[in-house]
Motif scaffolding. Sequence first.
Motif, short mmCIF file in Angstrom:
data_model
loop_
_atom_site.label_atom_id
_atom_site.label_comp_id
_atom_site.label_asym_id
_atom_site.label_seq_id
_atom_site.Cartn_x
_atom_site.Cartn_y
_atom_site.Cartn_z
N SER A 31 1.06 -0.79 -0.09
CA SER A 31 -0.02 0.31 -0.22
C SER A 31 0.32 1.31 0.23
O SER A 31 1.56 1.58 0.80
CB SER A 31 -1.30 0.47 0.90
OG SER A 31 -1.55 1.56 1.40
N ASP A 65 -3.43 3.45 -3.49
CA ASP A 65 -3.76 1.82 -3.57
C ASP A 65 -3.81 0.49 -4.71
O ASP A 65 -4.78 1.04 -4.73
CB ASP A 65 -4.72 1.28 -2.04
CG ASP A 65 -3.63 1.38 -0.79
OD1 ASP A 65 -2.41 2.23 -0.88
OD2 ASP A 65 -4.90 1.70 0.07
N GLY A 71 -4.26 -2.27 0.00
CA GLY A 71 -4.38 -1.67 1.03
C GLY A 71 -6.00 -1.27 1.63
O GLY A 71 -6.89 -2.08 1.87
N PHE A 72 -6.58 0.15 1.41
CA PHE A 72 -7.81 0.40 1.26
C PHE A 72 -8.79 -0.44 0.18
O PHE A 72 -9.77 -0.08 -0.02
CB PHE A 72 -8.15 1.94 1.47
CG PHE A 72 -8.22 2.23 2.85
CD1 PHE A 72 -8.53 0.49 4.40
CD2 PHE A 72 -7.37 2.53 3.66
CE1 PHE A 72 -8.20 1.19 5.66
CE2 PHE A 72 -7.24 2.87 5.30
CZ PHE A 72 -7.38 2.15 6.22
N ARG A 265 -8.30 4.47 9.75
CA ARG A 265 -9.65 4.30 9.30
C ARG A 265 -10.79 5.23 9.87
O ARG A 265 -12.02 5.99 9.73
CB ARG A 265 -10.24 3.27 9.63
CG ARG A 265 -10.97 2.26 9.70
CD ARG A 265 -11.05 1.13 9.86
NE ARG A 265 -12.63 0.50 9.26
CZ ARG A 265 -12.84 -1.13 8.65
NH1 ARG A 265 -11.71 -1.17 8.14
NH2 ARG A 265 -13.95 -0.58 8.12
N TRP A 277 -7.29 -2.63 6.22
CA TRP A 277 -6.64 -2.35 5.44
C TRP A 277 -5.84 -3.53 5.25
O TRP A 277 -5.43 -3.82 6.24
CB TRP A 277 -5.43 -0.93 6.26
CG TRP A 277 -4.11 -0.14 5.18
CD1 TRP A 277 -4.21 0.37 4.34
CD2 TRP A 277 -2.98 -0.85 5.67
NE1 TRP A 277 -3.11 0.74 4.01
CE2 TRP A 277 -2.39 -0.90 4.70
CE3 TRP A 277 -2.85 -1.89 6.44
CZ2 TRP A 277 -1.41 -0.72 4.59
CZ3 TRP A 277 -1.27 -2.37 6.25
CH2 TRP A 277 -0.29 -1.76 5.38
#
Length: 401
Positions: A31, A65, A71-72, A265, A277
């Motif tokens: 990420s 990302d 990642g997210f 977050r 994540w």
Amino acid sequence: MFWWLYQADHPTRNYTELPLVMWLQGGPGASGCGYGNFEEIGPYDINLKPRNTSWVETVNVLFVDNPVGTGFSYTTDRGAFAKDVDTVAADMLVLLRQFFDSKSEFQKTPFYIFSESYGGKMAAAIALALHKEIKAGDIKCTFGGVALGDSWISPIDSVLSWGPYLYSISLLDEEGLKEVQASANEVQEALAKGQYEKATELWSQTEEVIETNTDGVNFYNILTKDSTMNKRQRSRNGFLSSLYQRHLLPLQSNDLSELMNGPIRKKLKIIPDSVTWGGQSADVFENMAGDFMKPVIDIVDKLLVADVNVTVYNGQLDLIVDTVGQENWVKKLKWTKMEQFRSLKWKSLRVHPDAAETAAFYKSYENFSFFWILKAGHMVPSDQGEASLKMLHMITNLEVP
């Protein structure tokens, strides 16, 4: 796809007057919004303390990302994970088209793609696709160029150079060199037959041969020991699990994961409850298995022919993408001006005019440049923040302090 934009925090200039840099992490599955942001070039470190060598002080920084599932970024469709760099590039163009439409103030801002590791392989493909979209008038963007940092452009050139490199610095003896070279040759044979997943498995085995013979050298910095070696375990996924644990899990440390899945977050307030994540990073990694060992030298050639600015930079102490291997694939470029580039002598670079130590060497011819960053491993900005900033300023044509 999740992205994170920092407007430049320059003391005297408005952010719209400064370049925009997109940072792409490696893996695939690592990420940029996490590792690149908090461990390398963002304004705060993992403890949320200000970073003295943040790139945000002089340029706008866009972390993405990428690929989908990193990642997210996430997907609810198992078929949506990218399996090659062409798909990665196509997905990124969807994001960039929307980004430049919604952030029209950046359309005339010089836009650069900086990358690290596998991110460089993806960056090359994205850069070429973006160049075509701009020429066709489908994306409004002023493309300044692409920088390939410790990049997995030609994996076999790295693998074949590992043995001689480690032997030359006394990290292998002659018997160890024979073992490593024999294993590397098997990777090359599989590639010659088009057996890409087999080549990936043999790549993993070659790394294990190196670890055994060097007592666990760290692939990201040869002067350190791999502290994760004894913790890794093979699972039902075999070599992919081993590669994932060696090359991706270290970029998702417990501290970073707690930061991203905790305070970050909570602050963002937009992450779905079902998404964590890094929760799909293993899926990203495994879906790209057939792409790992494929070279993209031809894409770099196309970028150079299209007059796109291309920079290669590499850390002196990197092993996974060692500088010797980088130089070897650069020699394979068919760009008509490569002989002029190679005939140049490199120049020394200091972080300040009065600095005693050389921070890097570099040379540049027309739209191609190479930077050799001294005392840096795979993560160049983490190891040599000031030298990285100096290089950033030179590539983006900012005034160098």
